[in-house]
Design an enzyme around this catalytic site. Structure first.
Site, mmCIF file in Angstrom:
data_model
loop_
_atom_site.group_PDB
_atom_site.id
_atom_site.type_symbol
_atom_site.label_atom_id
_atom_site.label_comp_id
_atom_site.label_asym_id
_atom_site.label_seq_id
_atom_site.Cartn_x
_atom_site.Cartn_y
_atom_site.Cartn_z
ATOM 1 N N SER A 136 0.911 -1.310 0.183
ATOM 2 C CA SER A 136 -0.171 0.234 -0.079
ATOM 3 C C SER A 136 0.615 1.138 -0.098
ATOM 4 O O SER A 136 1.580 1.671 -0.742
ATOM 5 C CB SER A 136 -1.004 0.135 1.196
ATOM 6 O OG SER A 136 -1.737 0.746 1.035
ATOM 7 N N LEU A 137 0.731 1.684 0.885
ATOM 8 C CA LEU A 137 1.954 2.995 0.761
ATOM 9 C C LEU A 137 2.968 2.530 1.030
ATOM 10 O O LEU A 137 4.097 3.533 0.235
ATOM 11 C CB LEU A 137 1.510 4.245 2.318
ATOM 12 C CG LEU A 137 2.249 3.810 3.607
ATOM 13 C CD1 LEU A 137 3.368 3.501 3.892
ATOM 14 C CD2 LEU A 137 1.807 3.450 4.639
ATOM 15 N N ARG A 144 -2.413 11.809 0.584
ATOM 16 C CA ARG A 144 -3.023 10.737 0.800
ATOM 17 C C ARG A 144 -3.810 9.965 1.587
ATOM 18 O O ARG A 144 -4.505 9.856 2.328
ATOM 19 C CB ARG A 144 -2.054 9.982 0.483
ATOM 20 C CG ARG A 144 -2.798 8.473 -0.078
ATOM 21 C CD ARG A 144 -1.138 7.137 -0.562
ATOM 22 N NE ARG A 144 -1.674 5.768 -1.311
ATOM 23 C CZ ARG A 144 -1.670 4.308 -0.425
ATOM 24 N NH1 ARG A 144 -1.666 4.692 1.616
ATOM 25 N NH2 ARG A 144 -2.213 3.840 -0.350
ATOM 26 N N HIS A 204 -9.055 0.929 0.212
ATOM 27 C CA HIS A 204 -9.014 0.351 -0.779
ATOM 28 C C HIS A 204 -9.961 -0.667 -0.657
ATOM 29 O O HIS A 204 -9.853 -1.859 -1.386
ATOM 30 C CB HIS A 204 -7.909 -1.358 -0.279
ATOM 31 C CG HIS A 204 -6.656 -0.294 -0.315
ATOM 32 N ND1 HIS A 204 -5.901 -0.322 -1.013
ATOM 33 C CD2 HIS A 204 -5.800 -0.888 1.046
ATOM 34 C CE1 HIS A 204 -4.754 0.425 -0.853
ATOM 35 N NE2 HIS A 204 -4.623 -0.083 0.046
ATOM 36 N N GLN A 253 -4.296 2.714 -6.841
ATOM 37 C CA GLN A 253 -3.964 1.613 -5.763
ATOM 38 C C GLN A 253 -5.036 1.981 -4.581
ATOM 39 O O GLN A 253 -5.008 1.299 -3.847
ATOM 40 C CB GLN A 253 -2.802 2.216 -4.931
ATOM 41 C CG GLN A 253 -2.193 0.640 -4.067
ATOM 42 C CD GLN A 253 -1.247 1.901 -3.745
ATOM 43 O OE1 GLN A 253 -1.496 2.841 -2.692
ATOM 44 N NE2 GLN A 253 -0.094 1.404 -3.376
#
Length: 311
Positions: free
Chosen positions: A93-94, A118, A203, A252
């Protein structure tokens, strides 16, 4: 031996992470100072001293984890190890932003600013209390997808969010729909279904407003080709094209983290060793549960950096 560098995501944060790197390596101190300057605040103080509840906030945890990962990477570089010695990079992810900064695609300053945005965008995309996430243990991806589909049929959003491997899949969506999935998971054969203490449903399609904000920000971001390919979460496949990387980073936000498939792809393409760079050992713990061909080592302290560099 073929190596992939992997970078942790949210959940790996801990107060005090990275402090030994700051104390031991000037190169690591420079990373924390760069992140502080980019954000216009002493994020490093929050990382080292807490409080934990503030560090855990998404808008803080995301740039903080990247800072620690890049501090570890710069420490490794000071000992003679470069990202170019690996075959691939990947991040959970990040962690993709950390991977891209380590591979020279994006500056540490830009990564910090993008991750702050984000984190805020993901937090603000869904009003508090309206979204939820849960971990489903003991079901495969197909069974979890069917479970989500049944839960969403009664209204709301319920989607697979993270396929972490080892029989652990996280679902995300509307609070009521996720609750229905959790309630019906044992009947579907799950060993356990555990609601997660998160502040937003990451997500899944409810994150579309955050994806739109990130698309705008990433259009302005300067990206270079990485020194080694990135195996991205959303496709579980490699790319070195900056425009494709930009597009995948946007996808994503709403897309599933295909970590199990990404690690399987690495193993099938000759990688035998994962080096987890940054806080914690979450990804190292998952590695052998995903594919026994993968050896893993965690490098997030000054002692670990020196040990790894010594071979």
């Amino acid at each position: 031996m073929s190596i992939a560098l992997v970078f942790p995501g949210q959940g790996s944060q801990a107060v005090g992470m990275g402090r030994s790197l700051f104390d031991a390596f000037q190169e690591s101190r420079a990373v924390f100072e760069e992140v502080d300057d980019a954000l216009g605040e002493r994020l490093s103080s929050l990382i080292f001293e807490g409080p934990e509840d503030r560090l855990t906030l998404t808008q803080n945890a995301q740039p903080a984890l990247m800072a620690v990962s890049l501090a570890a990477m710069r420490a490794l570089e000071s000992q003679g190890f470069r990202a170019s010695a690996a075959s691939y990079v990947a991040g959970h992810s990040l962690g993709e932003y950390s991977a891209l900064a380590a591979a020279g695609t994006i500056s540490v300053s830009d990564a910090a600013r993008l991750l702050r945005l984000r984190g805020r965008a993901m937090q603000e995309a869904v009003p508090a209390g309206e979204g939820a996430m849960a971990a489903i243990l003991g079901l495969d991806a197909e069974a979890v997808a069917a479970l989500c589909e049944r839960a969403a049929a009664e209204g709301g959003v319920c989607e697979p969010a993270n396929d972490n491997g080892g029989g652990q899949i996280v679902i995300s969506g509307s609070a009521a729909a996720v609750a229905r999935a959790v309630a019906s998971a044992p009947e579907a054969g799950a060993k356990r279904a555990i609601p997660l203490p998160v502040s937003a449903p990451f997500h899944c399609s409810l994150m579309q407003p955050a994806a739109e904000r990130m698309a705008e920000a990433l259009r302005e971001a300067r990206l270079s080709a990485p020194v080694v390919p990135l195996v991205s979460n959303v496709t579980a496949s490699p790319t070195s094209d900056p425009d494709e990387i930009r597009e995948r980073l946007v996808r994503q936000v709403t897309g599933r983290v295909r970590w199990r498939e990404s690690m399987e792809w690495l193993a099938e393409n000759g990688v035998t060793r994962l080096v987890e760079i940054g806080s914690g050992k979450v990804l190292s713990g998952l590695a052998r549960r995903i594919d026994k061909r993968l050896e893993a080592v965690s490098v997030g302290t000054d002692e670990a950096v020196r040990g790894f560099a010594a071979g």
